[in-house]
Design an enzyme around this catalytic site. Sequence first.
Site, PDB file in Angstrom:
ATOM      1  N   TRP A  39      79.397 -67.930  21.505  1.00  0.00           N
ATOM      2  CA  TRP A  39      80.139 -67.837  22.738  1.00  0.00           C
ATOM      3  C   TRP A  39      80.462 -69.240  23.130  1.00  0.00           C
ATOM      4  CZ3 TRP A  39      78.553 -69.246  27.479  1.00  0.00           C
ATOM      5  CH2 TRP A  39      79.821 -69.036  28.731  1.00  0.00           C
ATOM      6  N   MET A 106      76.912 -64.333  19.699  1.00  0.00           N
ATOM      7  CA  MET A 106      78.245 -63.364  19.748  1.00  0.00           C
ATOM      8  C   MET A 106      78.670 -63.339  18.296  1.00  0.00           C
ATOM      9  SD  MET A 106      81.804 -63.879  21.913  1.00  0.00           S
ATOM     10  CE  MET A 106      83.091 -62.887  21.271  1.00  0.00           C
TER      11      MET A 106
END
Length: 277
Positions: A39, A106
């Site tokens: 992320w 992520m």
Amino acid sequence: MQSDSATLAKAVEIRTRDGMRLFHRDWGQGRPMVFVHSWAMSSAMWAYQVAHLSEQGFRCIAYDRRGHGRSDPTSRGFDIDTLADDLAAVIDQLGLEDVTLVGHSMGCGEIVRYLTRHGSRRVAKVVLLAPVTPCVLAKEDNPFGAPMTYFEELREAWRTDFPKWIDDNKAPFVTSETSPQMVEWLVDQLRETPVPVAIAANKAMVNADLRADLGEIDRPMLILHGDKDASAPLDLTGRITAQGVTGSVLKVYDGAPHGLFVTHMDEVNRDILAFAA
């Protein structure tokens, strides 16, 4: 000397289904590895994995997620299906086969959804580092997640002073032995991510529920996770992911934080190499 096919592949401009241009880095020759970043960072975060593995007979491809790094700037298309489709665009447009997929945080969710949405025909193996899978949002049937109010408060902090939030939260990402220069290199990647993109990407990660996806994965999977991970606590993410994927292997690093790809790079590189080879 590179083959003609490798040279042509490196010159490919990757475009998503909705026309976004995805920047990618392409090193080495041999069986391909595709790296999906964390992320609010970029493909640059994989520098120390790529530097090692590209010298060990692998072709290492790392791309910037839409809106991140040197890919086209946008805050649209941030849902787990579209992001999985973007990964498919990278693999398909480079003509990759027998791929080892490597993700962090992520990026692991994008890999999981790619496998269930696009199939595993082109994939040989999967490596997940500190995954935030399968579901980080608390629900009636998911006591392991955090409440939505927690994520909303995070986003509000980013809207008002993202650099301060980054500085306040950088210490748990690494270890006390990590050099200040390395920390600053990581922090710079976060600072360069536009705030709307950071928020949109977080929403995509939080809204993704991959619990059902795990049981459909039919490729060997290695999960590397630290027991000092403050961002993705081992018992709430890595262990649950391993339990959901039949035959997966979970390796726990003693004392490793979320940023284990730099703090424990020698172990990470060695384990990815042994697994992929």
